[in-house]
Write a protein that holds these residues in place. Sequence first.
Motif, PDB file in Angstrom:
ATOM      1  N   TYR A 197      -7.924  24.041 -38.460  1.00  0.00           N
ATOM      2  CA  TYR A 197      -8.014  23.902 -39.912  1.00  0.00           C
ATOM      3  C   TYR A 197      -6.977  22.902 -40.415  1.00  0.00           C
ATOM      4  O   TYR A 197      -5.789  23.014 -40.111  1.00  0.00           O
ATOM      5  CB  TYR A 197      -7.794  25.239 -40.617  1.00  0.00           C
ATOM      6  N   TYR A 198      -7.438  21.943 -41.236  1.00  0.00           N
ATOM      7  CA  TYR A 198      -6.567  20.893 -41.758  1.00  0.00           C
ATOM      8  C   TYR A 198      -6.946  20.607 -43.202  1.00  0.00           C
ATOM      9  O   TYR A 198      -8.111  20.733 -43.597  1.00  0.00           O
ATOM     10  CB  TYR A 198      -6.679  19.627 -40.900  1.00  0.00           C
ATOM     11  N   SER A 199      -5.954  20.224 -43.994  1.00  0.00           N
ATOM     12  CA  SER A 199      -6.198  19.939 -45.402  1.00  0.00           C
ATOM     13  C   SER A 199      -5.370  18.739 -45.841  1.00  0.00           C
ATOM     14  O   SER A 199      -4.203  18.606 -45.471  1.00  0.00           O
ATOM     15  CB  SER A 199      -5.821  21.155 -46.258  1.00  0.00           C
ATOM     16  N   ASP A 200      -5.977  17.874 -46.650  1.00  0.00           N
ATOM     17  CA  ASP A 200      -5.272  16.734 -47.223  1.00  0.00           C
ATOM     18  C   ASP A 200      -4.765  17.022 -48.636  1.00  0.00           C
ATOM     19  O   ASP A 200      -4.212  16.125 -49.288  1.00  0.00           O
ATOM     20  CB  ASP A 200      -6.198  15.516 -47.271  1.00  0.00           C
ATOM     21  N   ALA A 201      -4.917  18.255 -49.092  1.00  0.00           N
ATOM     22  CA  ALA A 201      -4.508  18.593 -50.456  1.00  0.00           C
ATOM     23  C   ALA A 201      -2.986  18.704 -50.547  1.00  0.00           C
ATOM     24  O   ALA A 201      -2.363  19.366 -49.708  1.00  0.00           O
ATOM     25  CB  ALA A 201      -5.151  19.909 -50.876  1.00  0.00           C
ATOM     26  N   SER A 204      -0.656  22.003 -49.629  1.00  0.00           N
ATOM     27  CA  SER A 204      -1.483  22.900 -48.821  1.00  0.00           C
ATOM     28  C   SER A 204      -0.733  23.523 -47.650  1.00  0.00           C
ATOM     29  O   SER A 204      -1.255  24.399 -46.975  1.00  0.00           O
ATOM     30  CB  SER A 204      -2.710  22.148 -48.299  1.00  0.00           C
ATOM     31  N   THR A 218       1.835  18.754 -46.936  1.00  0.00           N
ATOM     32  CA  THR A 218       0.384  18.610 -46.791  1.00  0.00           C
ATOM     33  C   THR A 218      -0.017  19.051 -45.390  1.00  0.00           C
ATOM     34  O   THR A 218       0.538  18.572 -44.397  1.00  0.00           O
ATOM     35  CB  THR A 218      -0.048  17.153 -47.020  1.00  0.00           C
ATOM     36  N   ASN A 220      -2.091  18.538 -42.970  1.00  0.00           N
ATOM     37  CA  ASN A 220      -3.052  17.694 -42.246  1.00  0.00           C
ATOM     38  C   ASN A 220      -2.592  17.360 -40.831  1.00  0.00           C
ATOM     39  O   ASN A 220      -3.101  16.426 -40.214  1.00  0.00           O
ATOM     40  CB  ASN A 220      -3.304  16.398 -43.019  1.00  0.00           C
ATOM     41  N   ARG A 286      -1.067  28.043 -43.757  1.00  0.00           N
ATOM     42  CA  ARG A 286      -1.996  27.027 -44.254  1.00  0.00           C
ATOM     43  C   ARG A 286      -3.399  27.571 -44.471  1.00  0.00           C
ATOM     44  O   ARG A 286      -4.071  27.209 -45.425  1.00  0.00           O
ATOM     45  CB  ARG A 286      -2.061  25.872 -43.250  1.00  0.00           C
ATOM     46  N   TYR A 287      -3.832  28.449 -43.593  1.00  0.00           N
ATOM     47  CA  TYR A 287      -5.241  28.856 -43.500  1.00  0.00           C
ATOM     48  C   TYR A 287      -5.443  30.188 -44.222  1.00  0.00           C
ATOM     49  O   TYR A 287      -5.046  31.246 -43.735  1.00  0.00           O
ATOM     50  CB  TYR A 287      -5.612  28.967 -42.020  1.00  0.00           C
ATOM     51  N   ASP A 301     -12.670  22.514 -38.675  1.00  0.00           N
ATOM     52  CA  ASP A 301     -12.860  21.066 -38.804  1.00  0.00           C
ATOM     53  C   ASP A 301     -12.991  20.490 -37.392  1.00  0.00           C
ATOM     54  O   ASP A 301     -12.002  20.183 -36.723  1.00  0.00           O
ATOM     55  CB  ASP A 301     -11.664  20.447 -39.529  1.00  0.00           C
TER      56      ASP A 301
END
Length: 322
Positions: A197-201, A204, A218, A220, A286-287, A301
């Motif tokens: 799981y990764y996020s660019d927000a 996050s 972030t 990511n 994060r998740y 992802d």
Amino acid sequence: MIFWLILAAATAWLLWYMVAVPGASYRGALKPLTPDEKQIAGNLRKHVAAIASREHNVFKPAELEAAAQYLEKTLAGLGYAVATQRFPSGQLEVRNIEVEVKGSARASEIVIVGAHYDSVLGAPGANDNGSGVAAVIELARLLRGSGPARTLRFVTFVNEEPPFSHSDAMGSRHYTRRARERGENIVAMFSLETIGYYSDAPGSQRYPFPLGLFFPSTGNFVAFVSNLSSRALLHEALAFFRRHAGFPSEGVAAPAFIPGVDWSDHWSFWQEGWPALMVTDTAPYRYFHYHTGEDTPDKVDYERLARVVTGLHGMLRELATP
């Protein structure tokens, strides 16, 4: 005043010792997937769906057995001789599953890549830890017949989740005790734990104190996490990973009392004094679906996970033939 100055200097040095790692994390836009990475992403998706679409643990024995059989069949289909370590867990018999690529000049030195294949009570466990198990399968496929100097061993462990975590009932604890009895020389262990799981927000990513002072906000990136005694392995592995992965990465060698540092099967290897670390997306920091019924295959992802697998593949090739 002298005491407080010494204490401040010692604290600053310890923090530097924890967070200073070789090389630099990848920055900028991700490059398009290569044809090989597209194949890896497709395979990862298939494995996660097969293993982690339903809750699977000793409380759901039929589903746990189905996951174990899928692992055995898939690894055998890659041409491996599949070995198991069976042991009782309550009224059930459960098993760890392993395959290996025998080394040559330094065959007695063993590098282990492992992940737990059970899910926590009430969760399908797609990211935790279908993502890690799928990566182990793909790395076994990519490194089959690679002719390493050291022996490469790929292991999927049972009974990592509560109520077994940090106890002698863990599958990985059974494994390490047997390895110690056999006199095996384990030079490195990598626990692939929740890596999908990764996020660019912005904002996050969270951390336990004081790590948030040093790392990105972030989520990511993939993280390499060790205890202080495994710091040398952390530095070597992260340097190799960064040579081969066009993907952000961070690393820390931290005391095991910081929440999350020892939350997987690498803990069992630390109990025997072997160098080990966790590769993770940082899971609960994060998740938001961590340990819930929403941890389903659609949350993973697969494209970014494929990039992580590519980096781990290159890292293992270098580590296996030093």
